[in-house]
Structure formats: structure tokens, C-alpha cells
Design a protein around this motif. Structure first.
Motif, PDB file in Angstrom:
ATOM      1  N   ALA A  12      18.343  23.836  69.975  1.00  0.00           N
ATOM      2  CA  ALA A  12      19.120  23.357  71.130  1.00  0.00           C
ATOM      3  C   ALA A  12      18.550  22.062  71.704  1.00  0.00           C
ATOM      4  CB  ALA A  12      19.155  24.448  72.197  1.00  0.00           C
ATOM      5  N   SER A  13      19.091  20.947  71.269  1.00  0.00           N
ATOM      6  CA  SER A  13      18.652  19.642  71.810  1.00  0.00           C
ATOM      7  C   SER A  13      19.122  19.523  73.259  1.00  0.00           C
ATOM      8  CB  SER A  13      19.272  18.494  71.022  1.00  0.00           C
ATOM      9  OG  SER A  13      19.235  18.756  69.666  1.00  0.00           O
ATOM     10  N   LYS A  14      18.318  18.844  74.034  1.00  0.00           N
ATOM     11  CA  LYS A  14      18.665  18.606  75.451  1.00  0.00           C
ATOM     12  C   LYS A  14      20.016  17.892  75.517  1.00  0.00           C
ATOM     13  CE  LYS A  14      15.555  19.651  78.760  1.00  0.00           C
ATOM     14  NZ  LYS A  14      15.612  21.024  78.282  1.00  0.00           N
ATOM     15  N   GLY A  15      20.926  18.454  76.277  1.00  0.00           N
ATOM     16  CA  GLY A  15      22.231  17.806  76.461  1.00  0.00           C
ATOM     17  C   GLY A  15      23.104  17.863  75.213  1.00  0.00           C
ATOM     18  N   GLY A  16      22.731  18.705  74.251  1.00  0.00           N
ATOM     19  CA  GLY A  16      23.469  18.765  72.981  1.00  0.00           C
ATOM     20  C   GLY A  16      24.471  19.909  72.900  1.00  0.00           C
ATOM     21  N   LEU A  67      25.120  27.947  74.494  1.00  0.00           N
ATOM     22  CA  LEU A  67      24.228  28.932  75.132  1.00  0.00           C
ATOM     23  C   LEU A  67      24.529  29.066  76.627  1.00  0.00           C
ATOM     24  CD1 LEU A  67      20.887  28.041  73.298  1.00  0.00           C
ATOM     25  CD2 LEU A  67      22.324  30.041  72.905  1.00  0.00           C
ATOM     26  N   LYS A  68      24.917  27.947  77.244  1.00  0.00           N
ATOM     27  CA  LYS A  68      25.248  27.969  78.676  1.00  0.00           C
ATOM     28  C   LYS A  68      26.440  28.929  78.892  1.00  0.00           C
ATOM     29  CE  LYS A  68      26.204  24.669  82.436  1.00  0.00           C
ATOM     30  NZ  LYS A  68      27.651  24.636  82.695  1.00  0.00           N
ATOM     31  N   THR A  69      27.438  28.810  78.056  1.00  0.00           N
ATOM     32  CA  THR A  69      28.603  29.710  78.177  1.00  0.00           C
ATOM     33  C   THR A  69      28.178  31.163  77.952  1.00  0.00           C
ATOM     34  OG1 THR A  69      29.967  27.954  77.334  1.00  0.00           O
ATOM     35  CG2 THR A  69      30.952  30.144  77.316  1.00  0.00           C
ATOM     36  N   PHE A  70      27.320  31.394  76.941  1.00  0.00           N
ATOM     37  CA  PHE A  70      26.865  32.772  76.684  1.00  0.00           C
ATOM     38  C   PHE A  70      26.151  33.319  77.923  1.00  0.00           C
ATOM     39  CE2 PHE A  70      26.240  31.641  71.885  1.00  0.00           C
ATOM     40  CZ  PHE A  70      27.614  31.655  71.712  1.00  0.00           C
ATOM     41  N   ASP A  71      25.253  32.517  78.489  1.00  0.00           N
ATOM     42  CA  ASP A  71      24.476  32.995  79.649  1.00  0.00           C
ATOM     43  C   ASP A  71      25.366  33.206  80.866  1.00  0.00           C
ATOM     44  OD1 ASP A  71      22.158  33.198  78.283  1.00  0.00           O
ATOM     45  OD2 ASP A  71      21.324  31.273  78.930  1.00  0.00           O
ATOM     46  N   ASN A  82      11.938  35.124  60.019  1.00  0.00           N
ATOM     47  CA  ASN A  82      10.994  36.024  59.372  1.00  0.00           C
ATOM     48  C   ASN A  82       9.742  35.306  58.876  1.00  0.00           C
ATOM     49  OD1 ASN A  82      10.834  38.758  59.032  1.00  0.00           O
ATOM     50  ND2 ASN A  82      11.367  38.677  56.869  1.00  0.00           N
ATOM     51  N   ASN A  83       9.881  34.017  58.630  1.00  0.00           N
ATOM     52  CA  ASN A  83       8.753  33.265  58.068  1.00  0.00           C
ATOM     53  C   ASN A  83       8.072  32.355  59.088  1.00  0.00           C
ATOM     54  OD1 ASN A  83       8.624  33.907  55.135  1.00  0.00           O
ATOM     55  ND2 ASN A  83      10.782  33.392  55.338  1.00  0.00           N
ATOM     56  N   SER A  84       8.498  32.486  60.342  1.00  0.00           N
ATOM     57  CA  SER A  84       7.963  31.560  61.339  1.00  0.00           C
ATOM     58  C   SER A  84       6.987  32.268  62.272  1.00  0.00           C
ATOM     59  CB  SER A  84       9.129  30.993  62.151  1.00  0.00           C
ATOM     60  OG  SER A  84       8.630  30.235  63.208  1.00  0.00           O
ATOM     61  N   GLU A  85       6.032  31.518  62.744  1.00  0.00           N
ATOM     62  CA  GLU A  85       5.077  32.032  63.728  1.00  0.00           C
ATOM     63  C   GLU A  85       5.679  31.943  65.127  1.00  0.00           C
ATOM     64  OE1 GLU A  85       1.072  32.040  62.740  1.00  0.00           O
ATOM     65  OE2 GLU A  85       2.443  33.000  61.318  1.00  0.00           O
ATOM     66  N   LYS A  86       6.774  31.199  65.233  1.00  0.00           N
ATOM     67  CA  LYS A  86       7.337  30.900  66.551  1.00  0.00           C
ATOM     68  C   LYS A  86       8.080  32.093  67.138  1.00  0.00           C
ATOM     69  CE  LYS A  86       7.887  25.981  65.742  1.00  0.00           C
ATOM     70  NZ  LYS A  86       8.806  24.864  65.628  1.00  0.00           N
ATOM     71  N   SER A  87       8.130  32.135  68.466  1.00  0.00           N
ATOM     72  CA  SER A  87       8.893  33.194  69.136  1.00  0.00           C
ATOM     73  C   SER A  87      10.388  32.868  69.007  1.00  0.00           C
ATOM     74  CB  SER A  87       8.515  33.244  70.620  1.00  0.00           C
ATOM     75  OG  SER A  87       9.000  32.078  71.265  1.00  0.00           O
ATOM     76  N   LEU A  88      11.219  33.858  69.330  1.00  0.00           N
ATOM     77  CA  LEU A  88      12.674  33.616  69.263  1.00  0.00           C
ATOM     78  C   LEU A  88      13.065  32.504  70.227  1.00  0.00           C
ATOM     79  CD1 LEU A  88      13.926  37.287  68.938  1.00  0.00           C
ATOM     80  CD2 LEU A  88      14.086  35.502  67.206  1.00  0.00           C
ATOM     81  N   GLU A  89      12.428  32.497  71.398  1.00  0.00           N
ATOM     82  CA  GLU A  89      12.736  31.445  72.388  1.00  0.00           C
ATOM     83  C   GLU A  89      12.427  30.058  71.830  1.00  0.00           C
ATOM     84  OE1 GLU A  89      10.707  32.111  76.063  1.00  0.00           O
ATOM     85  OE2 GLU A  89      12.154  33.636  76.671  1.00  0.00           O
ATOM     86  N   GLU A  90      11.285  29.964  71.153  1.00  0.00           N
ATOM     87  CA  GLU A  90      10.912  28.663  70.576  1.00  0.00           C
ATOM     88  C   GLU A  90      11.874  28.252  69.462  1.00  0.00           C
ATOM     89  OE1 GLU A  90       6.079  28.360  70.994  1.00  0.00           O
ATOM     90  OE2 GLU A  90       6.889  29.941  69.720  1.00  0.00           O
ATOM     91  N   LEU A  91      12.266  29.253  68.675  1.00  0.00           N
ATOM     92  CA  LEU A  91      13.204  28.935  67.587  1.00  0.00           C
ATOM     93  C   LEU A  91      14.532  28.437  68.159  1.00  0.00           C
ATOM     94  CD1 LEU A  91      12.483  31.905  65.144  1.00  0.00           C
ATOM     95  CD2 LEU A  91      12.094  29.478  64.684  1.00  0.00           C
ATOM     96  N   ILE A  92      14.950  29.058  69.258  1.00  0.00           N
ATOM     97  CA  ILE A  92      16.196  28.611  69.912  1.00  0.00           C
ATOM     98  C   ILE A  92      16.021  27.169  70.404  1.00  0.00           C
ATOM     99  CG2 ILE A  92      17.705  28.969  71.928  1.00  0.00           C
ATOM    100  CD1 ILE A  92      17.303  32.004  71.538  1.00  0.00           C
TER     101      ILE A  92
END
Ligand SMILES: NC(=O)C1=CN([C@@H]2O[C@H](COP(=O)(O)OP(=O)(O)OC[C@H]3O[C@@H](n4cnc5c(N)ncnc54)[C@H](O)[C@@H]3O)[C@@H](O)[C@H]2O)C=CC1
Ligand SMILES: O=C(O)[C@@H]1CCC=N1
Length: 267
Positions: free
Chosen positions: A229-233, A239-243, A215-225
Motif C-alpha cells: 500500500a503506497s502512500k496515497g495509492g 483498504l480505506k473502504t474495507f476499514d 509464508n516465506n517472509s519474516e515480516k508481519s502481516l501489517e508490514e506486508l500490507i
């Protein structure tokens, strides 16, 4: 203003409490209409100064606004068994899912109908309500209703009644989707050996914090995700399982199904 609530269940009582809390009406001007005597003493303890009647007892309704808060499936029975006549200047506010203004007007033989779709956080004054009104309702009548709705949270007027079924599926039912996801997270915590109470604490505070960040961020939901989500973390693994299991699609499908059900409820 005098208000009658037809159907003093979860929502009817939430609305009543908000109106009284914000002193929009006097308790003496609130009339709660219940199906039968079974909840009479409990409700009269909560609303000691208000009038409480069973549906069959009401032969004359002295109210400026009648809020219909019975289940949509009970509406036909209610409308056909009114022992009172609606008066020309009385306003009807329906919060029933699905039932269209035209059907309410026809069954009640009454033109002044506003249709609204609140949600359960109305109990805390943190709800959101979409609403629309029949033709012929004046601006000042609408403002009066909006003032009442705003005591339960925020409200948004919609020109197009059709959208109310979408609002029902989105924000009306929405709290249940949220609890469903929270529940899955808490259960995962327990499965990983975290005590249930602690798991609840971790999950609830996470949802609260994430909401405020969003609610307080200018960032999109994708950016917040991406920020989480660190690379390889670890997040990426989840998220891979969800997708892979089309979680987002399934959630969307469920919500569209809720909209469809709202349309069916009109009969
Ligand atoms: N629960 C929710 O989160 C939301 C519910 N709604 C709508 O609000 C309406 C009420 O839902 P809830 O409060 O959850 O249901 P509820 O079952 O808690 O309340 C309905 C009440 O109507 C009473 N009732 C049934 N027939 C009656 C009669 N002839 N005379 C007087 N009272 C009668 C029942 O005894 C019950 O107390 C529904 O139409 C629903 O679609 C809308 C938005 C959110
Ligand atoms: O589930 C229902 O039908 C109602 C409408 C929105 C929330 N509860």
C-alpha cells in the motif's frame, strides 16, 4: 488395518482416497457404508476392490477403525439404527462438526472415540486436521490414527476438546471463506471489464503468490500490507473502504458465529 467409512460423502471419500493413495490400507480392507443404493455404481467404479454396503445391510462390522463422516444432524438417526454391535477393541473416529466425544460415546455405547476436524483440501493431501481423543485411548492407538490423518495433510493434537469448535470455525470452514473472498475479487475484475477467465487467472495467481510471500517472509502481516500500500495509492484507497465498512470485524464476527453453530450442533 481394516477401516469402515460410515457416510461416503465428500469427506468420507476424500479420506478413503488418501488412505489408498499412500497405501496405508489395502483397498480390500476399506469398507464404504452408504445411505442407500443411489450412488452405489459411481462409488464402486471409483473403489472397485473395496467393499460397499448400504447402512441397512450392515449387521456385523469387521473393522479396526470406523470413521463417522455423516452430517452431525444425521448422527442421532445413525446411532439409533445401527444393526451391528461395536466390538470392545474397535476405534471410532468422528469428523462431524460440533458433536462432542461424550455424546458420541453415549449414543454409540462405546468408549474409544477420537474426534477430529479436517478440512476440504484433504482431497489433495493438503488439509489440516485438529483432533483430540477420549480418555483411555493409548498413545500407540493415537499414533495409528495420526498416521492416517497425516495422509490427508497436517494434523495437530489438541488437549482441550472445547478448542475443536474453534478449529471447525477456522480451518474446517476456512476454505469457504477463502473462496468467498476470491469470488468477490473475480467479480470486481469482471465489473472493471476484465474477461472472467482472465480475472480468475489474475486473482488465483495473486492469492498463490501472496500466500508464498507471507509464508516465506519474516515480516508481519501489517508490514506486508504496508509494502503493497503506497502512500496515497490504489491499495490504500481499497483498504480505506474495507476499514470504513468494518470488513475485518465482520469476518471475525462470522467466524465466531461458525464456532457458536458448532456448539449448537451438539444439541
Ligand atoms: N465438507 C467439509 O469441508 C467438512 C466436513 N466435515 C464434517 O464431515 C461430515 C461429512 O461432511 P460432508 O462429507 O461434507 O457431507 P456429505 O453430505 O457429502 O457426506 C455425508 C454422507 O453421509 C451419508 N449418510 C447419511 N446418513 C447415512 C447413513 N445412515 N448411512 C450411511 N451414510 C449416510 C450421506 O448420504 C452423505 O453421502 C460432516 O459431519 C461435517 O461436519 C468436517 C470438516 C470439513
Ligand atoms: O459447514 C460445516 O458444518 C462443515 C464443518 C466444517 C466444514 N464444513
Amino acid at each position: 488395518m481394516k477401516i469402515a467409512i460410515l457416510g461416503a460423502g465428500n469427506m468420507g471419500l476424500s479420506f478413503s482416497k488418501s488412505f489408498l493413495k499412500y497405501e496405508l490400507i489395502k483397498p480390500e480392507n476399506l469398507h464404504l457404508i452408504i445411505r442407500n443404493d443411489s450412488k452405489f455404481s459411481k462409488i464402486s467404479e471409483e473403489f472397485p476392490k473395496s467393499k460397499i454396503s448400504t447402512f441397512d445391510e450392515v449387521t456385523d462390522l469387521d473393522a479396526d477403525l470406523i470413521i463417522i463422516a455423516v452430517k452431525p444432524q444425521d448422527f442421532q438417526h445413525v446411532a439409533e439404527n445401527f444393526k451391528f454391535q461395536l466390538k470392545e477393541n474397535q476405534m471410532v473416529l468422528s469428523i462431524m462438526a460440533g458433536i462432542k466425544i461424550e455424546k458420541i460415546q453415549t449414543l454409540l455405547h462405546h468408549p474409544l472415540v477420537v474426534r477430529a476436524m479436517p478440512n476440504s483440501p484433504t482431497l489433495l493431501g493438503m488439509g489440516i486436521t485438529g483432533y483430540t481423543a477420549a480418555e483411555g485411548i493409548s498413545f500407540s492407538q493415537l499414533i495409528n490414527i495420526e498416521r492416517l490423518l497425516n495422509s490427508t495433510g497436517r494434523s495437530v493434537y489438541l488437549e482441550n476438546e472445547e478448542l475443536l469448535d474453534g478449529v471447525t470455525a477456522l480451518s474446517g470452514s476456512g476454505p469457504a471463506y477463502f473462496y468467498y473472498i476470491v469470488d468477490a475479487m473475480i467479480k470486481a475484475g469482471v465489473e472493471m471489464g476484465i474477461e472472467e477467465n482472465l480475472s480468475k487467472l489474475f486473482v488465483k495467481q495473486t492469492m498463490l503468490g501472496a500466500y508464498h510471500l507471507m509464508n516465506n517472509s519474516e515480516k508481519s502481516l501489517e508490514e506486508l500490507i504496508k509494502d503493497v500500500a503506497s502512500k496515497g495509492g490504489t491499495t490504500e484507497a481499497a483498504l480505506k473502504t474495507f476499514d470504513e465498512n468494518s470488513c475485518k470485524e465482520i469476518l471475525k464476527k462470522g467466524i465466531l458465529n461458525a464456532e457458536q453453530r458448532a456448539k449448537e450442533l451438539n444439541g
